[in-house]
Design a protein around this motif. Structure first.
Motif, PDB file in Angstrom:
ATOM      1  N   ALA A  76     -11.760 -15.975 -10.326  1.00 28.22           N
ATOM      2  CA  ALA A  76     -11.030 -14.708 -10.196  1.00 28.22           C
ATOM      3  C   ALA A  76     -11.948 -13.612 -10.702  1.00 28.22           C
ATOM      4  O   ALA A  76     -12.689 -13.807 -11.675  1.00 28.22           O
ATOM      5  N   VAL A  77     -11.915 -12.473 -10.016  1.00 30.12           N
ATOM      6  CA  VAL A  77     -12.714 -11.315 -10.418  1.00 30.12           C
ATOM      7  C   VAL A  77     -11.747 -10.183 -10.781  1.00 30.12           C
ATOM      8  O   VAL A  77     -10.786  -9.933 -10.046  1.00 30.12           O
ATOM      9  N   PHE A  78     -12.007  -9.532 -11.906  1.00 26.42           N
ATOM     10  CA  PHE A  78     -11.108  -8.504 -12.440  1.00 26.42           C
ATOM     11  C   PHE A  78     -11.817  -7.150 -12.464  1.00 26.42           C
ATOM     12  O   PHE A  78     -12.967  -7.059 -12.898  1.00 26.42           O
ATOM     13  N   ARG A 160      -5.740  -1.592 -11.549  1.00 27.81           N
ATOM     14  CA  ARG A 160      -6.257  -2.869 -12.048  1.00 27.81           C
ATOM     15  C   ARG A 160      -6.224  -3.808 -10.832  1.00 27.81           C
ATOM     16  O   ARG A 160      -5.193  -3.913 -10.142  1.00 27.81           O
ATOM     17  N   VAL A 161      -7.333  -4.478 -10.557  1.00 27.26           N
ATOM     18  CA  VAL A 161      -7.423  -5.304  -9.359  1.00 27.26           C
ATOM     19  C   VAL A 161      -7.878  -6.706  -9.734  1.00 27.26           C
ATOM     20  O   VAL A 161      -8.824  -6.863 -10.523  1.00 27.26           O
ATOM     21  N   ILE A 162      -7.191  -7.698  -9.183  1.00 25.78           N
ATOM     22  CA  ILE A 162      -7.582  -9.094  -9.410  1.00 25.78           C
ATOM     23  C   ILE A 162      -7.821  -9.733  -8.043  1.00 25.78           C
ATOM     24  O   ILE A 162      -6.955  -9.656  -7.156  1.00 25.78           O
ATOM     25  N   ILE A 163      -8.983 -10.345  -7.887  1.00 23.33           N
ATOM     26  CA  ILE A 163      -9.368 -10.936  -6.599  1.00 23.33           C
ATOM     27  C   ILE A 163      -9.729 -12.406  -6.809  1.00 23.33           C
ATOM     28  O   ILE A 163     -10.645 -12.721  -7.572  1.00 23.33           O
ATOM     29  N   ILE A 164      -8.988 -13.293  -6.138  1.00 22.61           N
ATOM     30  CA  ILE A 164      -9.374 -14.710  -6.094  1.00 22.61           C
ATOM     31  C   ILE A 164     -10.006 -14.916  -4.706  1.00 22.61           C
ATOM     32  O   ILE A 164      -9.292 -14.933  -3.699  1.00 22.61           O
TER      33      ILE A 164
END
Ligand SMILES: [Zn+2]
Length: 381
Positions: A76-78, A160-164
């Motif tokens: 996951a990238v935050f 705020r962004v979370i990318i899997i």
């Protein structure tokens, strides 16, 4: 060469070999159509593309959130600082106390939280293409074609962004095609849902009738992780897969305002209704779906046509099998998020979308999600 240098370079080659070997493509069977050799460089659908992207990130902070049964990392990238939501309770208890603020204080002083869940079905690499290019936009403002996405880039400053990038690396590793553009849908189905021991195809939706997919399995479909779990239909009250647990841990901790689970089919692009979300949430999802479809029409991208709309059913009391409870339903009840499924075209022979269109379809979806949630937040206070 000094002994330590020889050791050093031997280790380097060993690790390179292990990394290469762990992501090596599976061989095709004699009757499979050949892989396309014209896949453009920007169409970054491989696990090694995810690795490369993550290695090069300067702003995004990466975590390994789970290890798959096959031993592969789920990343996951935050982006953006996490707010202090002053949480006192889990979501459903807070709702029981008559105010989700006890779970997360969300007012105009907090940033929207946007959660992208890359493909949990390994034969749907179009979402990986989208996620890797979105990371590139977040870092540089441009996708891998060099096309600028200034609004999209700007939303990363506001949210705020979370990318899997990939929710099921096991499945993706077992999928022998890096793209289904120009490949028959039957081939996608063979490697997607897999085959029985006698070679017949499991197909959708019968592929859900055995879960975990263990026993009568010839080719284990890329739908599943190496334990045969379809993450979209895990047991959410007691998850079987580490990948599922990690996806839900993020939802519960981050309280996303909006969440997408990225999928693909031999179809035009569309948002699927979250059939077990509360009525007001279904209306919001239908509203976003309509806007997105109109955007695809305006941009002359594949679309559902001008007469299409996402229904907001009033038959909430209908018995099964009218609608299934799945990962996005559970994500809503775990965190209050506006969670839905998106289906991209694969670009199979039958459904005709090209590489450029598929990437645009993904990036336009993301832009519309940001735009929608920045302008249509629900505050808890
Ligand atoms: Zn899917």
């Amino acid at each position: 060469m000094k002994p330590e240098k020889i050791l050093c370079s031997s280790l380097f080659f060993l690790f390179t070999f292990i990394a290469w070997n762990s992501y090596a493509q599976l061989p095709l069977q004699a009757d499979d159509p050949p892989r396309k050799t014209d896949i453009p460089e920007f169409y970054k659908s491989k696990l090694s593309d995810v690795e490369d992207e993550i290695a090069g990130l300067k702003m995004g902070k990466t975590e390994v959130i789970a290890t798959s049964p096959g031993g592969l990392p789920v990343y996951a990238v935050f982006y953006g600082e996490k707010e202090d939501f002053q949480s006192h309770a889990n979501y459903n208890s807070a709702v029981g106390a008559r105010n989700p603020v006890y779970y997360a204080r969300k007012d105009e002083n907090t940033k929207p939280v946007v959660y992208f869940i890359g493909p949990v079905h390994g034969q749907e690499p179009e979402g990986i293409v989208g996620m890797v290019n979105l990371l590139q936009v977040a870092e540089t403002g441009k996708d891998y074609r060099g096309k600028a996405w200034p609004e999209l880039k700007n939303f990363f400053e506001q949210c705020r962004v979370i990318i899997i990038p990939c929710g099921n690396p096991d499945g993706r590793k077992r999928c022998p095609y890096d793209s289904f553009v120009g490949i028959p849908v039957e081939t996608m189905t063979k490697y997607g849902q897999g085959t029985k021991k006698d070679g017949t195809l499991w197909r959708w939706p019968q592929s859900k009738s055995l879960h975990p997919m263990v026993g009568d399995v010839g080719i284990l479909g890329a739908y599943y992780n190496d334990d045969g779990i379809n993450i979209m239909h895990d047991e959410f009250f007691s998850p079987m897969a580490e990948e599922t647990k990690a996806i839900f841990k993020i939802a519960m901790e981050e309280a996303p305002d909006i969440t997408v689970s990225l999928h693909s089919c031999s179809c035009k692009p569309f948002i699927i209704q979250n059939s077990h979300a509360p009525h007001f949430m279904k209306e919001r999802i239908a509203n976003l779906a309509q806007r997105l479809n109109q955007k695809y029409i305006d941009l002359k991208l594949p679309n559902m046509g001008t007469n299409w709309e996402l229904s907001v059913s009033v038959d909430d009391m209908a018995p099964p099998p009218q609608k299934s409870f799945n990962m996005v339903s559970a994500l809503h009840y775990a965190s209050g998020t506006m969670a839905f499924t998106f289906e991209s075209p694969h670009g199979t022979i039958e459904n005709d979308a090209d590489y450029d269109e598929i990437l645009d379809i993904q990036l336009v979806l993301y832009r519309e999600m940001f735009d929608y949630i920045v302008n249509n937040r629900i505050f808890w206070q």
